[in-house]
Design an enzyme around this catalytic site. Structure first.
Site, PDB file in Angstrom:
ATOM      1  N   THR A 154      23.768  40.126  49.155  1.00 32.63           N
ATOM      2  CA  THR A 154      23.039  39.200  50.018  1.00 32.63           C
ATOM      3  C   THR A 154      21.553  39.193  49.663  1.00 32.63           C
ATOM      4  O   THR A 154      21.015  40.186  49.175  1.00 32.63           O
ATOM      5  CB  THR A 154      23.212  39.529  51.517  1.00 32.63           C
ATOM      6  OG1 THR A 154      24.572  39.419  51.862  1.00 32.63           O
ATOM      7  CG2 THR A 154      22.427  38.594  52.433  1.00 32.63           C
ATOM      8  N   ARG A 182      36.996  34.181  56.645  1.00 31.06           N
ATOM      9  CA  ARG A 182      36.119  35.153  57.308  1.00 31.06           C
ATOM     10  C   ARG A 182      34.680  34.612  57.365  1.00 31.06           C
ATOM     11  O   ARG A 182      34.195  34.009  56.413  1.00 31.06           O
ATOM     12  CB  ARG A 182      36.171  36.463  56.523  1.00 31.06           C
ATOM     13  CG  ARG A 182      35.280  37.559  57.081  1.00 31.06           C
ATOM     14  CD  ARG A 182      34.178  37.897  56.113  1.00 31.06           C
ATOM     15  NE  ARG A 182      33.325  38.963  56.609  1.00 31.06           N
ATOM     16  CZ  ARG A 182      32.119  39.209  56.149  1.00 31.06           C
ATOM     17  NH1 ARG A 182      31.625  38.485  55.178  1.00 31.06           N
ATOM     18  NH2 ARG A 182      31.396  40.175  56.659  1.00 31.06           N
ATOM     19  N   SER A 184      30.733  35.396  57.701  1.00 31.01           N
ATOM     20  CA  SER A 184      29.732  36.458  57.565  1.00 31.01           C
ATOM     21  C   SER A 184      28.658  36.303  58.641  1.00 31.01           C
ATOM     22  O   SER A 184      28.581  35.286  59.316  1.00 31.01           O
ATOM     23  CB  SER A 184      29.125  36.378  56.167  1.00 31.01           C
ATOM     24  OG  SER A 184      27.744  36.250  56.219  1.00 31.01           O
ATOM     25  N   ASP A 185      27.819  37.310  58.775  1.00 30.97           N
ATOM     26  CA  ASP A 185      26.704  37.235  59.732  1.00 30.97           C
ATOM     27  C   ASP A 185      25.575  36.340  59.226  1.00 30.97           C
ATOM     28  O   ASP A 185      24.722  35.924  59.999  1.00 30.97           O
ATOM     29  CB  ASP A 185      26.115  38.638  59.927  1.00 30.97           C
ATOM     30  CG  ASP A 185      25.530  39.146  58.607  1.00 30.97           C
ATOM     31  OD1 ASP A 185      26.322  39.363  57.663  1.00 30.97           O
ATOM     32  OD2 ASP A 185      24.304  39.271  58.505  1.00 30.97           O
ATOM     33  N   THR A 203      21.091  42.287  55.987  1.00 30.96           N
ATOM     34  CA  THR A 203      22.166  42.452  55.011  1.00 30.96           C
ATOM     35  C   THR A 203      23.018  43.634  55.450  1.00 30.96           C
ATOM     36  O   THR A 203      22.592  44.428  56.280  1.00 30.96           O
ATOM     37  CB  THR A 203      21.597  42.687  53.590  1.00 30.96           C
ATOM     38  OG1 THR A 203      22.689  42.861  52.673  1.00 30.96           O
ATOM     39  CG2 THR A 203      20.710  43.910  53.527  1.00 30.96           C
ATOM     40  N   GLY A 204      24.221  43.712  54.899  1.00 33.87           N
ATOM     41  CA  GLY A 204      25.113  44.801  55.290  1.00 33.87           C
ATOM     42  C   GLY A 204      26.483  44.247  55.639  1.00 33.87           C
ATOM     43  O   GLY A 204      26.843  43.151  55.215  1.00 33.87           O
ATOM     44  N   GLY A 206      28.802  42.287  57.661  1.00 39.50           N
ATOM     45  CA  GLY A 206      28.583  41.213  58.618  1.00 39.50           C
ATOM     46  C   GLY A 206      29.145  41.495  59.996  1.00 39.50           C
ATOM     47  O   GLY A 206      28.531  41.182  61.021  1.00 39.50           O
TER      48      GLY A 206
END
Ligand code: ASP
Length: 280
Positions: A154, A182, A184-185, A203-204, A206
């Site tokens: 990201t 799916r 993501s955040d 980032t990370g 989600g």
């Protein structure tokens, strides 16, 4: 005028020292270019510009170099929030384009500002975006080895411009090997949020970032008068309750910059025109 960028987390298992150095150099160059751009442009225009440069670089998991999902297809997500107008726009699971952040930028001008899947693809075609495959051989290799899940990435940028306006932009190729569909955040207010007080990009994992409502929570805390460092620390402490895996960069209206990560080191760079900091 100040800005921070991030290039996501590194996979400790698959990154060599050489790769890390190359990424560090790329981050330094991109933040310098973005700073020159910021001198003549708004925070909103600059975060789009910086994220586009990161998307164009195959070293990072966004745009070119995005992760491949479980069914072998790349779907990307990105978002932009203008702290001045408080407008959030995003694309979720968009396919076959080079720069999701540019589509997101165009969505700032329309009423329906977050589009997913086919709707996002159709909108991109409608505004004249050319079809482009962002797949690179390395990602296909990782996919084939079913190792993609280790390569979290990201990219993101937060900036304050000469007029004190804040903005945040985030773009991702996802976690890798995820179930198609799916979300993501990165195209939610948990992964990317800004107002007149603070701007944050995350980032990370989600799912963890959404569970922790991370970006929106940090920005809200700063808006309520908590200083940025404490706002980050409190929000990251709350992630610990469920071992949340996340990193974030932020900047407030006074130009105070902060960043934090819960697990391995986030790759980020900060620049105020004088001092350039690159960490990973
Ligand atoms: N947050 C992104 C996602 O969950 C991945 C990342 O930050 O690397 O899709």
């Amino acid at each position: 005028m100040k800005l921070l960028i991030h290039g996501g987390f590194f996979s400790e298992s698959s990154q060599s020292i050489e790769t890390k150095l190359v990424k560090q150099q790329a981050m330094s160059q991109i933040i310098r270019d973005a700073y020159v751009y910021l001198k003549e442009h708004t925070a909103k225009q600059t975060v789009v510009y910086a994220v586009k440069l990161l998307e164009d670089n195959p070293l990072f998991n966004a745009g070119i170099g995005s992760q491949i999902q479980r069914d072998g297809i790349i779907r990307m997500s990105a978002s932009l929030m203008d702290g001045k107008t408080k407008k959030f726009s995003g694309v979720i699971n968009i396919q076959q384009i080079k720069n999701p952040i540019e589509v997101v930028s165009c969505l700032q001008e329309v009423d329906d500002r977050v589009l997913g899947g086919e709707g996002a693809n159709t909108f991109a075609q409608h505004i004249g975006t050319e079809s482009y495959s962002t797949e690179i051989p390395q990602r296909r290799k990782e996919y084939e080895e079913k190792l993609a899940a280790t390569g979290i990435g990201t990219v993101g940028c937060v900036a304050i411009d000469a007029h004190g306006n804040l903005a945040a932009a985030t773009s991702t190729g996802g976690k890798g090997f995820e179930i198609p569909g799916r979300i993501s955040d990165s195209a939610t207010v948990a992964g990317n949020y800004a107002n007149g007080e603070c701007a944050v990009s995350c980032t990370g994992v989600g799912e963890d970032i959404v569970s922790g409502a991370l970006a929106a929570k940090i920005v809200t805390r700063v808006t309520d008068g908590i200083e940025i460092k404490s706002a980050f620390e409190k929000s990251f402490l709350e992630l610990e309750e469920f071992d949340g895996f996340a990193g974030a960069i932020g900047i407030d209206k006074n130009g105070a910059m902060y960043w934090q990560e819960s697990h391995p080191q986030i790759v980020f760079a900060a620049y105020d025109g004088l001092e350039l900091t690159v960490f990973q």
